[in-house]
Design a protein around this motif. Structure first.
Motif, PDB file in Angstrom:
ATOM      1  N   GLU A 159       0.823  -1.209   0.000  1.00  0.00           N
ATOM      2  CA  GLU A 159       0.000   0.000   0.000  1.00  0.00           C
ATOM      3  C   GLU A 159       0.860   1.263   0.000  1.00  0.00           C
ATOM      4  OE1 GLU A 159      -0.377  -2.520   2.037  1.00  0.00           O
ATOM      5  OE2 GLU A 159      -2.304  -3.380   1.387  1.00  0.00           O
ATOM      6  N   GLN A 160       1.956   1.254   0.789  1.00  0.00           N
ATOM      7  CA  GLN A 160       2.860   2.407   0.800  1.00  0.00           C
ATOM      8  C   GLN A 160       3.487   2.605  -0.578  1.00  0.00           C
ATOM      9  OE1 GLN A 160       5.587   1.352   3.900  1.00  0.00           O
ATOM     10  NE2 GLN A 160       4.377   2.282   5.538  1.00  0.00           N
ATOM     11  N   ARG A 161       3.916   1.520  -1.177  1.00  0.00           N
ATOM     12  CA  ARG A 161       4.542   1.596  -2.501  1.00  0.00           C
ATOM     13  C   ARG A 161       3.552   2.143  -3.524  1.00  0.00           C
ATOM     14  NH1 ARG A 161       8.431  -3.017  -5.056  1.00  0.00           N
ATOM     15  NH2 ARG A 161       8.673  -2.156  -7.157  1.00  0.00           N
ATOM     16  N   ALA A 162       2.321   1.633  -3.516  1.00  0.00           N
ATOM     17  CA  ALA A 162       1.320   2.086  -4.478  1.00  0.00           C
ATOM     18  C   ALA A 162       1.001   3.560  -4.268  1.00  0.00           C
ATOM     19  CB  ALA A 162       0.060   1.243  -4.357  1.00  0.00           C
ATOM     20  N   CYS A 163       0.804   3.965  -3.030  1.00  0.00           N
ATOM     21  CA  CYS A 163       0.476   5.369  -2.745  1.00  0.00           C
ATOM     22  C   CYS A 163       1.605   6.285  -3.179  1.00  0.00           C
ATOM     23  CB  CYS A 163       0.178   5.560  -1.257  1.00  0.00           C
ATOM     24  SG  CYS A 163      -1.372   4.821  -0.704  1.00  0.00           S
ATOM     25  N   TRP A 164       2.838   5.897  -2.891  1.00  0.00           N
ATOM     26  CA  TRP A 164       3.988   6.735  -3.240  1.00  0.00           C
ATOM     27  C   TRP A 164       4.144   6.856  -4.746  1.00  0.00           C
ATOM     28  CZ3 TRP A 164       8.679   6.109  -5.800  1.00  0.00           C
ATOM     29  CH2 TRP A 164       9.619   7.134  -5.599  1.00  0.00           C
ATOM     30  N   VAL A 165       4.041   5.734  -5.460  1.00  0.00           N
ATOM     31  CA  VAL A 165       4.186   5.753  -6.917  1.00  0.00           C
ATOM     32  C   VAL A 165       3.075   6.566  -7.566  1.00  0.00           C
ATOM     33  CG1 VAL A 165       4.042   4.319  -9.004  1.00  0.00           C
ATOM     34  CG2 VAL A 165       5.493   3.599  -7.098  1.00  0.00           C
ATOM     35  N   LEU A 166       1.847   6.362  -7.110  1.00  0.00           N
ATOM     36  CA  LEU A 166       0.718   7.086  -7.706  1.00  0.00           C
ATOM     37  C   LEU A 166       0.813   8.582  -7.471  1.00  0.00           C
ATOM     38  CD1 LEU A 166      -2.165   4.632  -6.766  1.00  0.00           C
ATOM     39  CD2 LEU A 166      -1.388   5.152  -9.086  1.00  0.00           C
ATOM     40  N   ARG A 167       1.345   8.977  -6.312  1.00  0.00           N
ATOM     41  CA  ARG A 167       1.459  10.406  -5.989  1.00  0.00           C
ATOM     42  C   ARG A 167       2.712  11.030  -6.591  1.00  0.00           C
ATOM     43  NH1 ARG A 167      -1.421  14.895  -5.103  1.00  0.00           N
ATOM     44  NH2 ARG A 167      -0.214  16.434  -3.919  1.00  0.00           N
ATOM     45  N   GLU A 168       3.856  10.416  -6.340  1.00  0.00           N
ATOM     46  CA  GLU A 168       5.124  11.041  -6.699  1.00  0.00           C
ATOM     47  C   GLU A 168       5.480  10.865  -8.173  1.00  0.00           C
ATOM     48  OE1 GLU A 168       6.619  12.955  -4.730  1.00  0.00           O
ATOM     49  OE2 GLU A 168       5.669  12.445  -2.827  1.00  0.00           O
ATOM     50  N   LEU A 169       5.121   9.738  -8.764  1.00  0.00           N
ATOM     51  CA  LEU A 169       5.513   9.470 -10.139  1.00  0.00           C
ATOM     52  C   LEU A 169       4.394   9.692 -11.146  1.00  0.00           C
ATOM     53  CD1 LEU A 169       7.723   6.278  -9.638  1.00  0.00           C
ATOM     54  CD2 LEU A 169       8.374   8.686  -9.542  1.00  0.00           C
ATOM     55  N   HIS A 170       3.133   9.608 -10.685  1.00  0.00           N
ATOM     56  CA  HIS A 170       2.004   9.791 -11.609  1.00  0.00           C
ATOM     57  C   HIS A 170       1.172  11.026 -11.279  1.00  0.00           C
ATOM     58  CE1 HIS A 170       2.184   5.983 -13.976  1.00  0.00           C
ATOM     59  NE2 HIS A 170       2.971   5.658 -12.966  1.00  0.00           N
ATOM     60  N   GLY A 171       1.442  11.646 -10.145  1.00  0.00           N
ATOM     61  CA  GLY A 171       0.789  12.912  -9.825  1.00  0.00           C
ATOM     62  C   GLY A 171      -0.703  12.831  -9.576  1.00  0.00           C
ATOM     63  N   LEU A 172      -1.212  11.684  -9.148  1.00  0.00           N
ATOM     64  CA  LEU A 172      -2.637  11.568  -8.886  1.00  0.00           C
ATOM     65  C   LEU A 172      -3.021  12.329  -7.623  1.00  0.00           C
ATOM     66  CD1 LEU A 172      -2.570   9.371 -11.085  1.00  0.00           C
ATOM     67  CD2 LEU A 172      -4.131   8.025  -9.645  1.00  0.00           C
ATOM     68  N   PRO A 173      -4.219  12.909  -7.588  1.00  0.00           N
ATOM     69  CA  PRO A 173      -4.691  13.550  -6.358  1.00  0.00           C
ATOM     70  C   PRO A 173      -4.984  12.502  -5.291  1.00  0.00           C
ATOM     71  CG  PRO A 173      -6.422  13.553  -8.024  1.00  0.00           C
ATOM     72  CD  PRO A 173      -5.173  13.060  -8.701  1.00  0.00           C
ATOM     73  N   TYR A 174      -4.990  12.941  -4.043  1.00  0.00           N
ATOM     74  CA  TYR A 174      -5.202  12.006  -2.934  1.00  0.00           C
ATOM     75  C   TYR A 174      -6.525  11.267  -3.060  1.00  0.00           C
ATOM     76  CZ  TYR A 174      -1.216  14.252  -0.657  1.00  0.00           C
ATOM     77  OH  TYR A 174       0.038  14.727  -0.367  1.00  0.00           O
ATOM     78  N   GLU A 175      -7.541  11.944  -3.547  1.00  0.00           N
ATOM     79  CA  GLU A 175      -8.856  11.313  -3.691  1.00  0.00           C
ATOM     80  C   GLU A 175      -8.797  10.113  -4.633  1.00  0.00           C
ATOM     81  OE1 GLU A 175     -13.408  12.490  -5.161  1.00  0.00           O
ATOM     82  OE2 GLU A 175     -11.767  13.951  -5.308  1.00  0.00           O
ATOM     83  N   ASP A 176      -8.108  10.277  -5.763  1.00  0.00           N
ATOM     84  CA  ASP A 176      -8.009   9.180  -6.724  1.00  0.00           C
ATOM     85  C   ASP A 176      -7.126   8.054  -6.194  1.00  0.00           C
ATOM     86  OD1 ASP A 176      -9.618  10.625  -8.369  1.00  0.00           O
ATOM     87  OD2 ASP A 176      -8.055  11.192  -9.810  1.00  0.00           O
ATOM     88  N   ILE A 177      -6.079   8.409  -5.465  1.00  0.00           N
ATOM     89  CA  ILE A 177      -5.222   7.372  -4.877  1.00  0.00           C
ATOM     90  C   ILE A 177      -6.010   6.556  -3.859  1.00  0.00           C
ATOM     91  CG2 ILE A 177      -3.150   6.937  -3.497  1.00  0.00           C
ATOM     92  CD1 ILE A 177      -1.998   9.537  -4.658  1.00  0.00           C
ATOM     93  N   ALA A 178      -6.815   7.239  -3.049  1.00  0.00           N
ATOM     94  CA  ALA A 178      -7.629   6.538  -2.058  1.00  0.00           C
ATOM     95  C   ALA A 178      -8.564   5.547  -2.728  1.00  0.00           C
ATOM     96  CB  ALA A 178      -8.433   7.555  -1.240  1.00  0.00           C
TER      97      ALA A 178
END
Length: 207
Positions: A159-178
């Protein structure tokens, strides 16, 4: 490479599908919503257009999460097949691309969780190093840093890896990551914070 046309569901024949000629030609200019609606009605050409639009970035996501080209291609292919079958149920609460992020992330998370139960850290595949046109020394240094990052990422929870990649490398907003990871926004922020702290410490020698 991801196949743009998933296997059609059983039933064969026309099955009431809309003629694909309506989407040929200017299909790439059609709106996402219209393409998704047509694909949900069985229009193969509309779905192929969606695959071409979103396939590359989704494959990049899967590679970053799994660190293995073969696994990544399988995950994205399976995600598109799943999406094709589930399109009639798609209500359009989110954009098609956001929906696909959720499906691909979920498949990658399942693979990572299974891997953590069965694989030692040393056997986790490394992400491919980028090509460099600089000196061999710089290339060797980059390869070493890629290995260090792969090792550090393997130390995160899925979950940490997915959240970090989605935010830092793909720039998704927190809502979409959730939505993609299946947790609340506060939990997303907490996992990203812990991932950043862990990776900063693990990669300190490469700063």
């Amino acid at each position: 490479m991801v196949n743009a046309t998933p296997t059609q569901p059983a039933g064969g024949g026309d099955g009431g599908h809309r003629p694909t000629a309506e989407v040929s030609g200017p299909a790439s200019e059609l709106s996402e919503r219209l393409l998704t609606a047509r694909a949900a009605e069985g229009d193969d050409a509309a779905f192929e257009t969606l695959v071409r639009r979103h396939g590359p970035v989704l494959l990049q996501l899967a590679r970053r999460l799994l660190g293995n080209d073969g696994e990544a291609e399988d995950a994205v292919q399976e995600a598109f097949v799943s999406a094709w079958r589930r399109l009639p149920e798609f209500r359009g609460d989110a954009a098609f691309g956001t929906w696909m992020y959720r499906i691909v992330t979920n498949r990658c998370l399942n693979a990572l969780r299974s891997r953590r139960r069965t694989q030692p850290l040393e056997s986790v595949p490394e992400p491919a190093a980028p090509e460099h046109q600089s000196s061999p020394a710089r290339a060797a240094e980059s390869a070493a840093s890629v290995h260090a990052l792969a090792t550090a990422l393997a130390g995160l929870t899925p979950e940490q890896r997915a959240c970090w990649v989605l935010r830092e490398l793909h720039g998704l907003p927190y809502e979409d990551i959730a939505a993609a990871v299946g947790i609340g926004e506060p939990a997303v922020r907490g996992r990203i914070f812990r991932a950043r702290r862990y990776l900063t410490e693990a990669m300190d020698t490469w700063r």
